[in-house]
Design an enzyme around this catalytic site. Structure first.
Site, PDB file in Angstrom:
ATOM      1  CE  LYS A 118       0.767   1.810   3.428  1.00  8.88           C
ATOM      2  NZ  LYS A 118       2.029   2.306   4.043  1.00  8.88           N
TER       3      LYS A 118
ATOM      4  CE1 TYR B 289      -1.553  -0.224   7.783  1.00  6.61           C
ATOM      5  CE2 TYR B 289      -0.369   1.776   7.199  1.00  6.61           C
ATOM      6  CZ  TYR B 289      -0.434   0.401   7.263  1.00  6.61           C
ATOM      7  OH  TYR B 289       0.610  -0.355   6.797  1.00  6.61           O
TER       8      TYR B 289
HETATM    9  P1  NAD Z   1      12.447   1.115   2.374  1.00  6.92           P
HETATM   10  O1  NAD Z   1      12.968   2.449   2.013  1.00  6.92           O
HETATM   11  O2  NAD Z   1      12.929   0.518   3.635  1.00  6.92           O
HETATM   12  O3  NAD Z   1      12.721   0.069   1.195  1.00  6.92           O
HETATM   13  C1  NAD Z   1      12.489   0.389  -0.144  1.00  6.92           C
HETATM   14  C2  NAD Z   1      13.280  -0.551  -1.031  1.00  6.92           C
HETATM   15  O4  NAD Z   1      13.112  -0.125  -2.381  1.00  6.92           O
HETATM   16  C3  NAD Z   1      14.782  -0.532  -0.734  1.00  6.92           C
HETATM   17  O5  NAD Z   1      15.289  -1.838  -0.803  1.00  6.92           O
HETATM   18  C4  NAD Z   1      15.352   0.316  -1.858  1.00  6.92           C
HETATM   19  O6  NAD Z   1      16.680  -0.036  -2.188  1.00  6.92           O
HETATM   20  C5  NAD Z   1      14.403  -0.041  -3.003  1.00  6.92           C
HETATM   21  N1  NAD Z   1      14.384   0.966  -4.061  1.00  6.92           N
HETATM   22  C6  NAD Z   1      14.396   0.668  -5.374  1.00  6.92           C
HETATM   23  N2  NAD Z   1      14.425   1.782  -6.108  1.00  6.92           N
HETATM   24  C7  NAD Z   1      14.447   2.806  -5.241  1.00  6.92           C
HETATM   25  C8  NAD Z   1      14.481   4.219  -5.409  1.00  6.92           C
HETATM   26  N3  NAD Z   1      14.481   4.786  -6.620  1.00  6.92           N
HETATM   27  N4  NAD Z   1      14.463   4.993  -4.289  1.00  6.92           N
HETATM   28  C9  NAD Z   1      14.427   4.440  -3.064  1.00  6.92           C
HETATM   29  N5  NAD Z   1      14.391   3.106  -2.843  1.00  6.92           N
HETATM   30  C10 NAD Z   1      14.398   2.300  -3.920  1.00  6.92           C
HETATM   31  O7  NAD Z   1      10.860   1.236   2.376  1.00  6.92           O
HETATM   32  P2  NAD Z   1       9.828   0.253   3.074  1.00  6.92           P
HETATM   33  O8  NAD Z   1       9.486   0.804   4.431  1.00  6.92           O
HETATM   34  O9  NAD Z   1      10.279  -1.133   2.993  1.00  6.92           O
HETATM   35  O10 NAD Z   1       8.511   0.513   2.162  1.00  6.92           O
HETATM   36  C11 NAD Z   1       8.350  -0.105   0.903  1.00  6.92           C
HETATM   37  C12 NAD Z   1       6.863  -0.180   0.547  1.00  6.92           C
HETATM   38  O11 NAD Z   1       6.170  -0.901   1.564  1.00  6.92           O
HETATM   39  C13 NAD Z   1       6.137   1.164   0.460  1.00  6.92           C
HETATM   40  O12 NAD Z   1       5.179   1.125  -0.545  1.00  6.92           O
HETATM   41  C14 NAD Z   1       5.455   1.311   1.802  1.00  6.92           C
HETATM   42  O13 NAD Z   1       4.290   2.116   1.759  1.00  6.92           O
HETATM   43  C15 NAD Z   1       5.122  -0.123   2.114  1.00  6.92           C
HETATM   44  N6  NAD Z   1       5.058  -0.400   3.570  1.00  6.92           N
HETATM   45  C16 NAD Z   1       3.998  -1.082   4.042  1.00  6.92           C
HETATM   46  C17 NAD Z   1       3.925  -1.376   5.401  1.00  6.92           C
HETATM   47  C18 NAD Z   1       2.796  -2.205   5.935  1.00  6.92           C
HETATM   48  O14 NAD Z   1       2.649  -2.266   7.151  1.00  6.92           O
HETATM   49  N7  NAD Z   1       2.006  -2.852   5.087  1.00  6.92           N
HETATM   50  C19 NAD Z   1       4.948  -0.975   6.250  1.00  6.92           C
HETATM   51  C20 NAD Z   1       6.032  -0.299   5.716  1.00  6.92           C
HETATM   52  C21 NAD Z   1       6.087  -0.014   4.365  1.00  6.92           C
END
Ligand code: NAD
Length: 365
Positions: free
Chosen positions: A135, A220
């Site tokens: 999401k 949420y």
């Molecule tokens: P994060 O920044 O920790 O991870 C993002 C990943 O994408 C990294 O591995 C990064 O290297 C990669 N990536 C690839 N291209 C990129 C770019 N151009 N710029 C930045 N990063 C890039 O983020 P996250 O917290 O893991 O979030 C990722 C997704 O998951 C988002 O859509 C977020 O909304 C969602 N999320 C959902 C929940 C949930 O509870 N369902 C919780 C956290 C995040």
């Protein structure tokens, strides 16, 4: 969410319910023999994949971590060693199309920044893989629609990572509302936020995140109103406050919005990147109330009812549960409750909230 904020979430370790009878989809080449697990490839190995989804996959009975997609070779090597992933199931964002030849991978779970969901889902779908996408589905309605269309065109299933749709305490509140246990639902107050850290992160960049706290955690609160009312909002009035115009130059910091629903329910919601301590909701009914605080954590969600009953159901890992369910949907060709259409509907409402902020007046949907 912010790294530290996320670590404050209480992890749950309970076992996951649900077995699996794998029958395979007609016309689709599953490598797995009946009774075996579906192969899941994680696309994006950031915080959520590392700390929640990969560990959760180890607890599922009908899925296994079978592949990775990453832009960082060092991460690939580490994950291959840690989870026994073969180099032939390791991809970069540019080589995802080669998955089409890989029968070990049935589902791609897209866990990249919001505006990368579309290209990564398109690539996975074109390779013939079912898709689970985090999401918010995308950063605007048009892109969310394109994402859904790509899956339809490829004939693959799409699910959205709305973990609370599978969380027992949230679902108990849905039951209380639907069955009118404490009377008719009339008002909902829902809030979620955290004090965001690193000013350079993608969550603060409009082109990658689409927006700020609203897109990330406000969704949420929107899901709570959607689950409890079972309706779409018809009227929205929203306002935004910025206390740090430099850090939040591109995205919203704190958003407060009111929505009216067809049944007459009115909801007040707030999302923020400025403060900790908000992660719950309270629903007012004609004969009392029910509330969860926290409502939105990875574990430990609990609450109370006005009749004195506690809401504190032991729950399984939310990510394991949602993946188990999606795998069952794939196996039995059953539609998922966390559909792409629901993902689009949420993005539409988020866009209407921004429209109301921009116009400085309520909008109707
Ligand atoms: P994060 O920044 O920790 O991870 C993002 C990943 O994408 C990294 O591995 C990064 O290297 C990669 N990536 C690839 N291209 C990129 C770019 N151009 N710029 C930045 N990063 C890039 O983020 P996250 O917290 O893991 O979030 C990722 C997704 O998951 C988002 O859509 C977020 O909304 C969602 N999320 C959902 C929940 C949930 O509870 N369902 C919780 C956290 C995040």
């Amino acid at each position: 969410m912010h790294e530290i904020g996320r670590r404050q979430f209480i992890a749950t370790t309970a076992a996951v319910a649900g077995g699996s009878v794998l029958t395979g989809l007609a016309g689709r080449a599953f490598a797995q023999a009946p009774g075996k697990k579906l192969g899941v490839a994680l696309c994006g190995l950031g915080s959520l994949s590392t700390n929640q989804i990969a560990p959760a996959l180890q607890k599922t009975r009908n899925c296994r971590l079978a592949g990775i997609v990453t832009g960082t070779p060092e991460k690939a090597e580490k994950w291959q060693k840690q989870y026994g992933i073969s180099p032939k199931s390791t991809y970069s964002y540019d080589t995802m199309h080669e998955m089409a030849k890989n029968k070990d991978i049935d589902i791609v779970y897209v866990v990249t920044p919001n505006a990368l969901h579309l290209p990564h889902v398109q690539a996975a779908a074109a390779a013939g893989k079912h898709v689970y996408c985090e999401k918010p589905l995308e950063i605007n309605t048009e892109r969310a629609q394109q994402l859904v269309d790509a899956c339809k065109k490829a004939g693959v299933m799409l699910g959205v990572g709305y973990r609370l749709q599978f969380e027992a305490n949230n679902q108990e509140c849905v039951r209380l509302a639907k069955e009118k246990v404490l009377g008719d639902l009339k008002v909902i107050d829902a809030n979620f936020g955290f004090a965001i850290g690193d000013p350079t992160q993608w969550r603060l960049k409009k082109d990658l995140a689409g927006g700020g706290s609203l897109m990330d955690v406000g969704i949420y609160c929107l899901q709570t109103t959607r689950m409890l009312t079972g309706e779409e909002p018809v009227w929205i009035s929203a306002t935004e406050v910025k206390t740090d115009a430099v850090k939040f130059k591109e995205v919203d910091e704190t958003v407060s919005w009111t929505m009216k629903f067809p049944s007459g329910v009115i909801t007040n919601c707030m999302s923020t990147y400025a403060a900790n301590g908000l992660a719950g909701f309270r629903a007012g009914t004609t004969r009392g109330w029910f509330a969860l605080d926290p409502a939105y954590f990875y574990g430990g969600n609990r609450g109370r009812r006005s009749d004195g009953t506690e809401i504190n159901i032991p729950v399984a890992d939310q990510f394991a549960t949602e993946l188990e369910d999606f795998a069952h949907c794939v196996i039995s060709k059953r539609p998922t409750k966390v559909s792409g259409e629901m993902g689009i509907s949420d993005v539409k409402v988020l866009m209407a909230i921004y429209e109301s902020i921009k116009k400085g007046r309520p909008v109707t949907l």
